[in-house]
Design a protein around this motif. Structure first.
Motif, PDB file in Angstrom:
ATOM      1  N   ASP A   1     -21.037 -32.226  93.934  1.00  0.00           N
ATOM      2  CA  ASP A   1     -20.108 -31.164  93.906  1.00  0.00           C
ATOM      3  C   ASP A   1     -20.806 -29.725  94.170  1.00  0.00           C
ATOM      4  O   ASP A   1     -20.504 -29.190  93.252  1.00  0.00           O
ATOM      5  CB  ASP A   1     -19.322 -31.231  92.563  1.00  0.00           C
TER       6      ASP A   1
ATOM      7  N   HIS B   1     -19.785 -27.613  96.602  1.00  0.00           N
ATOM      8  CA  HIS B   1     -18.652 -26.851  96.741  1.00  0.00           C
ATOM      9  C   HIS B   1     -19.214 -25.469  97.226  1.00  0.00           C
ATOM     10  O   HIS B   1     -18.330 -24.384  96.846  1.00  0.00           O
ATOM     11  CB  HIS B   1     -17.848 -26.785  95.349  1.00  0.00           C
TER      12      HIS B   1
ATOM     13  N   ASP C   1     -18.553 -33.636  98.237  1.00  0.00           N
ATOM     14  CA  ASP C   1     -17.943 -32.355  97.873  1.00  0.00           C
ATOM     15  C   ASP C   1     -18.972 -31.216  98.251  1.00  0.00           C
ATOM     16  O   ASP C   1     -19.395 -30.630  97.566  1.00  0.00           O
ATOM     17  CB  ASP C   1     -17.492 -32.268  96.602  1.00  0.00           C
TER      18      ASP C   1
ATOM     19  N   HIS D   1     -13.203 -33.585  99.443  1.00  0.00           N
ATOM     20  CA  HIS D   1     -13.116 -32.250  99.833  1.00  0.00           C
ATOM     21  C   HIS D   1     -13.669 -32.151 101.348  1.00  0.00           C
ATOM     22  O   HIS D   1     -13.358 -31.529 102.272  1.00  0.00           O
ATOM     23  CB  HIS D   1     -13.622 -31.124  99.026  1.00  0.00           C
TER      24      HIS D   1
ATOM     25  N   HIS E   1     -18.466 -41.181  94.981  1.00  0.00           N
ATOM     26  CA  HIS E   1     -18.097 -39.775  94.574  1.00  0.00           C
ATOM     27  C   HIS E   1     -17.226 -39.809  93.528  1.00  0.00           C
ATOM     28  O   HIS E   1     -17.615 -39.224  92.116  1.00  0.00           O
ATOM     29  CB  HIS E   1     -17.182 -39.213  95.919  1.00  0.00           C
TER      30      HIS E   1
ATOM     31  N   HIS F   1     -17.466 -35.962  91.169  1.00  0.00           N
ATOM     32  CA  HIS F   1     -15.972 -35.416  91.044  1.00  0.00           C
ATOM     33  C   HIS F   1     -15.230 -35.116  89.994  1.00  0.00           C
ATOM     34  O   HIS F   1     -14.399 -34.242  90.179  1.00  0.00           O
ATOM     35  CB  HIS F   1     -15.146 -37.115  91.495  1.00  0.00           C
TER      36      HIS F   1
ATOM     37  N   HIS G   1     -16.987 -33.127  87.818  1.00  0.00           N
ATOM     38  CA  HIS G   1     -17.736 -32.017  87.470  1.00  0.00           C
ATOM     39  C   HIS G   1     -18.084 -31.815  86.041  1.00  0.00           C
ATOM     40  O   HIS G   1     -18.245 -30.850  85.521  1.00  0.00           O
ATOM     41  CB  HIS G   1     -16.973 -30.759  87.856  1.00  0.00           C
TER      42      HIS G   1
END
Ligand code: ZN
Length: 244
Positions: free
Chosen positions: A8, A10, A36, A63, A115, A147, A149
């Motif tokens: 993640d 991001h 992600d 994502h 994930h 996933h 976080h």
């Protein structure tokens, strides 16, 4: 072997750079990225390029899939959707091809990588009962997921009927005991949601049989500046300060 487990990201370049600096000093030999890489933040291409250059096993997150598959964003919140539509526009062909080639699962040194969960990459594993869904599918004693976080782990075995959950928003060391199963989340590099704004990742030491979750400060102001400059929703910047 010492693996850096990252998830993640991001599109948060500042957080990714900070994590890689520390992980290198910790003599990480290889990486695993649990998906992600893009979404929410303002540096999708830079983050893809850095991850591509690592000695790394990468799986895709929801994502990453939405960034290259029009239509998938209908499941997102309006703010997340705005970010993924922007990401889709700015991604280079090379990075789009890179994301398109990723699988939803991998096995690294006997550990299963996913994930959200082993049965479903989009599933949020948040409770011991939900952790059981992955633990029951594991062929070995160890699996990693992202996933949510949240930095945490679930331990299962012996006479225990439901997995024991250990949330670790300040980091911590999980010792992998023989006879037990472990399902671990390294937390989010680029958008932690467990109340701690620091970037989160883990180091899995296969010889010492430990997984250490580490939290560290990074340049949040820089990540926020990039989000504002890209015209992404303000909340994507604000939440980084709060860790939510
Ligand atoms: Zn995510």
């Amino acid at each position: 072997m010492r693996y850096g487990i990252i998830s993640d990201i991001h599109s948060n370049l500042s957080a990714l750079e900070a994590v890689l600096t520390l992980a290198r000093r910790g003599e990480v030999e290889e990486y695993v990225c649990l998906g992600d890489i893009v979404g929410y933040g303002a540096s999708p291409n830079e983050c893809c390029e850095i991850v591509r250059d690592l000695p790394v096993t990468v799986i895709c997150g929801n994502h990453d899939v939405a960034a290259i598959q029009p239509g998938r964003e209908i499941w997102f919140t309006p703010a997340a959707r705005a970010c993924i539509l922007w990401t889709r526009e700015v991604l280079t062909d090379e990075n789009r091809d890179f994301l398109a080639a990723l699988s939803p699962r991998a096995n690294v040194a006997g550990a299963a990588m996913c994930h959200g969960s082993l049965p479903d990459p989009d599933f949020y594993t948040t409770t011991p009962e939900e952790a059981l869904l992955s633990l029951r599918m594991m062929e070995g004693p160890l699996a990693f997921f992202g996933h949510t976080h949240f930095a945490e782990w679930f331990c299962h075995g012996g006479e225990i009927l439901v997995p024991e959950e250990a949330t670790r928003p300040q980091g911590g060391v999980c010792t992998l005991e023989v006879g037990y199963q472990y399902l671990l989340n390294p937390g989010a590099v680029g958008q932690p949601r467990d109340g701690n704004h620091q970037a989160s990742f883990a180091i899995w030491d296969t010889e010492a049989r430990t997984v250490e979750i580490l939290r560290l400060d990074y340049n949040i102001a820089e990540a926020q500046r990039r989000i504002y400059a890209a015209g992404l929703p303000e909340n994507m910047a604000l939440r980084l300060t709060l860790g939510i």
